[in-house]
Design a protein around this motif. Structure first.
Motif, PDB file in Angstrom:
ATOM      1  N   GLU A  25       4.318   7.631  -7.953  1.00 14.74           N
ATOM      2  CA  GLU A  25       3.593   7.206  -8.777  1.00 14.74           C
ATOM      3  C   GLU A  25       4.703   6.255  -9.685  1.00 14.74           C
ATOM      4  O   GLU A  25       3.979   5.718 -10.290  1.00 14.74           O
ATOM      5  CB  GLU A  25       3.424   8.426  -9.495  1.00 14.74           C
ATOM      6  CG  GLU A  25       1.705   9.057  -8.495  1.00 14.74           C
ATOM      7  CD  GLU A  25       1.736  10.709  -9.468  1.00 14.74           C
ATOM      8  OE1 GLU A  25       0.605  10.930  -8.857  1.00 14.74           O
ATOM      9  OE2 GLU A  25       2.586  11.012 -10.086  1.00 14.74           O
ATOM     10  N   ARG A  40       4.969   2.747  -8.273  1.00 13.85           N
ATOM     11  CA  ARG A  40       3.651   2.292  -7.953  1.00 13.85           C
ATOM     12  C   ARG A  40       3.139   1.641  -9.442  1.00 13.85           C
ATOM     13  O   ARG A  40       2.994   1.199  -9.764  1.00 13.85           O
ATOM     14  CB  ARG A  40       2.295   2.977  -8.303  1.00 13.85           C
ATOM     15  CG  ARG A  40       1.186   3.052  -8.093  1.00 13.85           C
ATOM     16  CD  ARG A  40       0.091   4.632  -8.315  1.00 13.85           C
ATOM     17  NE  ARG A  40       0.095   4.972  -9.844  1.00 13.85           N
ATOM     18  CZ  ARG A  40      -0.580   6.269  -9.544  1.00 13.85           C
ATOM     19  NH1 ARG A  40      -0.333   6.616  -9.351  1.00 13.85           N
ATOM     20  NH2 ARG A  40      -0.101   6.504 -10.985  1.00 13.85           N
ATOM     21  N   ASP A  45      -3.583   8.809  -2.562  1.00 11.24           N
ATOM     22  CA  ASP A  45      -2.976  10.185  -2.921  1.00 11.24           C
ATOM     23  C   ASP A  45      -3.519  11.105  -1.860  1.00 11.24           C
ATOM     24  O   ASP A  45      -4.689  10.733  -1.854  1.00 11.24           O
ATOM     25  CB  ASP A  45      -2.489  11.288  -4.119  1.00 11.24           C
ATOM     26  CG  ASP A  45      -3.602  10.929  -4.924  1.00 11.24           C
ATOM     27  OD1 ASP A  45      -4.694  12.292  -5.095  1.00 11.24           O
ATOM     28  OD2 ASP A  45      -4.116   9.821  -5.855  1.00 11.24           O
ATOM     29  N   HIS A 100       1.078  -1.743   0.082  1.00 11.72           N
ATOM     30  CA  HIS A 100       0.146  -0.137  -0.505  1.00 11.72           C
ATOM     31  C   HIS A 100       0.714   0.915  -0.311  1.00 11.72           C
ATOM     32  O   HIS A 100       1.219   1.872   0.798  1.00 11.72           O
ATOM     33  CB  HIS A 100      -0.784  -0.171   1.342  1.00 11.72           C
ATOM     34  CG  HIS A 100      -1.619   0.780   1.496  1.00 11.72           C
ATOM     35  ND1 HIS A 100      -2.656   1.983   0.138  1.00 11.72           N
ATOM     36  CD2 HIS A 100      -1.970   2.277   2.532  1.00 11.72           C
ATOM     37  CE1 HIS A 100      -2.634   2.397   0.603  1.00 11.72           C
ATOM     38  NE2 HIS A 100      -2.913   3.118   2.077  1.00 11.72           N
ATOM     39  N   LEU A 101       0.928   2.230  -1.077  1.00 11.36           N
ATOM     40  CA  LEU A 101       1.515   3.146  -1.141  1.00 11.36           C
ATOM     41  C   LEU A 101       0.417   4.829  -1.118  1.00 11.36           C
ATOM     42  O   LEU A 101      -0.701   4.592  -1.628  1.00 11.36           O
ATOM     43  CB  LEU A 101       1.926   3.786  -2.214  1.00 11.36           C
ATOM     44  CG  LEU A 101       2.841   2.628  -2.784  1.00 11.36           C
ATOM     45  CD1 LEU A 101       4.206   2.092  -4.362  1.00 11.36           C
ATOM     46  CD2 LEU A 101       4.139   2.168  -1.762  1.00 11.36           C
ATOM     47  N   TYR A 102       1.410   5.549  -0.265  1.00 11.41           N
ATOM     48  CA  TYR A 102       0.205   6.378  -0.318  1.00 11.41           C
ATOM     49  C   TYR A 102       1.304   7.491  -0.460  1.00 11.41           C
ATOM     50  O   TYR A 102       2.511   8.016   0.120  1.00 11.41           O
ATOM     51  CB  TYR A 102      -0.984   6.723   1.136  1.00 11.41           C
ATOM     52  CG  TYR A 102       0.315   6.573   2.420  1.00 11.41           C
ATOM     53  CD1 TYR A 102       0.042   7.338   3.565  1.00 11.41           C
ATOM     54  CD2 TYR A 102       0.341   5.545   3.431  1.00 11.41           C
ATOM     55  CE1 TYR A 102       1.033   7.265   4.644  1.00 11.41           C
ATOM     56  CE2 TYR A 102       1.317   4.797   4.431  1.00 11.41           C
ATOM     57  CZ  TYR A 102       1.472   5.825   5.170  1.00 11.41           C
ATOM     58  OH  TYR A 102       1.922   5.728   6.347  1.00 11.41           O
ATOM     59  N   TRP A 118      -3.271   1.952  -3.828  1.00 10.05           N
ATOM     60  CA  TRP A 118      -2.865   3.594  -3.571  1.00 10.05           C
ATOM     61  C   TRP A 118      -3.333   4.528  -3.227  1.00 10.05           C
ATOM     62  O   TRP A 118      -4.704   4.379  -3.652  1.00 10.05           O
ATOM     63  CB  TRP A 118      -2.272   3.915  -5.229  1.00 10.05           C
ATOM     64  CG  TRP A 118      -2.044   5.633  -4.912  1.00 10.05           C
ATOM     65  CD1 TRP A 118      -2.951   6.887  -5.506  1.00 10.05           C
ATOM     66  CD2 TRP A 118      -0.981   5.813  -5.530  1.00 10.05           C
ATOM     67  NE1 TRP A 118      -2.377   7.729  -6.373  1.00 10.05           N
ATOM     68  CE2 TRP A 118      -1.037   7.611  -5.335  1.00 10.05           C
ATOM     69  CE3 TRP A 118       0.498   5.506  -4.772  1.00 10.05           C
ATOM     70  CZ2 TRP A 118       0.263   8.929  -5.267  1.00 10.05           C
ATOM     71  CZ3 TRP A 118       1.982   6.738  -4.978  1.00 10.05           C
ATOM     72  CH2 TRP A 118       1.215   8.028  -4.927  1.00 10.05           C
TER      73      TRP A 118
END
Length: 377
Positions: free
Chosen positions: A317, A320, A334, A301-303, A332
């Motif tokens: 980004e 990702r 943002d 999980h990327l934020y 994702w």
């Protein structure tokens, strides 16, 4: 730059000859002024540098009192963001002092019933091992994976072969994804089920150039010192003039706050060449430090904050997209916020995602990786 500190003999490492990576060298139980309902151990353990050579590292392992058996349940590494380059700024020391600024995030993980391992990172904590190798991905990832190994060896804990997760933000997020990328070869025995990583610094080269031109040149100095320390066999600081070397000597014991406040001029002003980051030696090192060159085998999980001035969102980004194209399951998020606001706003979802990952064992075989169409939007 910092007041002299009374030396703590616990942080003097014994010989590591004959010990494997992840071996436990020392432990001591400590109180945590910021957490009443938890038990904690400071530890020294064996990790490795950017070239796989063994070295001593320090950290903290915390268990919630809510668990009937200490150490039961999942084991999660929480990787703090940049604390400084030296002096008494290691997370394990700040936790002992009751001044750790990321304590709320650690508490969120403990509230889930997880055992939480917090690595100091190479160059912080252990006596004589500084300065901190800020932004060095391989040593940062190894510190994470090896504290997860070491935590399972603490005699007071029942923590054998648990489900494992990793959570970090900023350079902590960077080391979290490096741990995910390294795990299949470096620590394949760990049951790594997922990673949550915010404001990931995916390309230190692009970031260093931005710091050179932007409002936070001190972070460029920290990047140069940290990566030079991670590559001691190379003449990484040969471009600095005599004044630049003097600045570097002061920087070695600077905390994060001092780096931001006191180092206000770009590195390039103290170099014999105007564009130090484009020196061929530096371009080589920075290219090796890009994330995404190895493929994780667990969901991630990327934020990130759209208005993050410390770590621009474009690099995350790209990471990702790189992961998704390689078949990694990536979620994702943002946020319409800056760096610090996103750390707060994104924490609940990060923990929720990580909890879901810990419930499911990912496939290990390379040919069973999910296709891009199967990833979470």
């Amino acid at each position: 730059m910092t007041e002299p500190q009374i030396e703590d003999s616990f942080y003097t490492a014994p010989a590591i000859t004959g010990h494997r990576k992840g071996a436990l060298l020392k432990t001591r139980k400590i109180p945590l002024p910021q957490l009443d309902s938890a038990q904690a151990w400071q530890i020294l353990y064996v990790a490795s540098d950017s070239f796989g050579e063994k070295l001593p590292a320090s950290g903290t392992v915390i268990v919630p009192d809510s668990n009937a058996v200490a150490g039961s349940g999942p084991l999660v590494a929480y990787v703090p963001s940049f604390h400084g380059l030296g002096g008494r700024c290691a997370p394990s020391q700040l936790l002992q002092d009751g001044t750790e600024r990321e304590i709320d995030y650690i508490a969120m993980a403990l509230d889930r019933g997880w055992t939480v391992a917090i690595p100091d990172g190479r160059g912080l904590g252990v006596t004589g091992r500084g300065p901190h190798t800020f932004l060095a991905g391989p040593s940062g990832g190894a510190a994470v994976l090896d504290i997860l190994r070491a935590a399972q060896r603490i005699p007071d804990l029942d923590c054998s072969n648990p489900a494992v997760g990793v959570w970090g933000y900023a350079d902590g997020g960077r080391y979290a994804v490096w741990a995910a990328e390294m795990a299949p070869l470096y620590a394949s025995e760990l049951d790594l089920r997922g990673v949550a990583a915010g404001a990931v610094i995916a390309d230190p080269g692009a970031l260093a150039e931005r710091y050179e031109l932007g409002p936070y040149p001190g972070l460029g100095w920290a990047a140069m010192l940290g990566l030079a320390r991670a590559n001691p066999h190379m003449p990484m600081l040969h471009m600095l003039n005599s004044v630049g070397h003097t600045v570097m000597s002061f920087l070695q014991t600077a905390t994060a706050a001092q780096v931001l406040a006191r180092f206000r001029r770009p590195v390039g002003q103290y170099c014999d060449q105007p564009d130090p980051w484009n020196n061929p030696l530096w371009r080589h090192v920075l290219a090796c430090e890009r994330s995404g060159q190895q493929i994780p085998r667990c969901p991630i999980h990327l934020y990130h904050g759209a208005d993050d001035v410390f770590v621009p969102i474009e690099g995350a980004e790209q990471l990702r997209d790189t992961y998704r194209e390689a078949g990694v399951e990536v979620s994702w998020r943002d946020y319409p916020h800056g760096h610090y606001e996103t750390a707060e706003q994104g924490a609940n979802e990060a923990v929720t995602r990580l909890a879901a990952y810990l419930q499911h064992r990912p496939e290990r075989a390379a040919d069973s990786q999910p296709t891009p169409s199967e990833t979470t939007p």
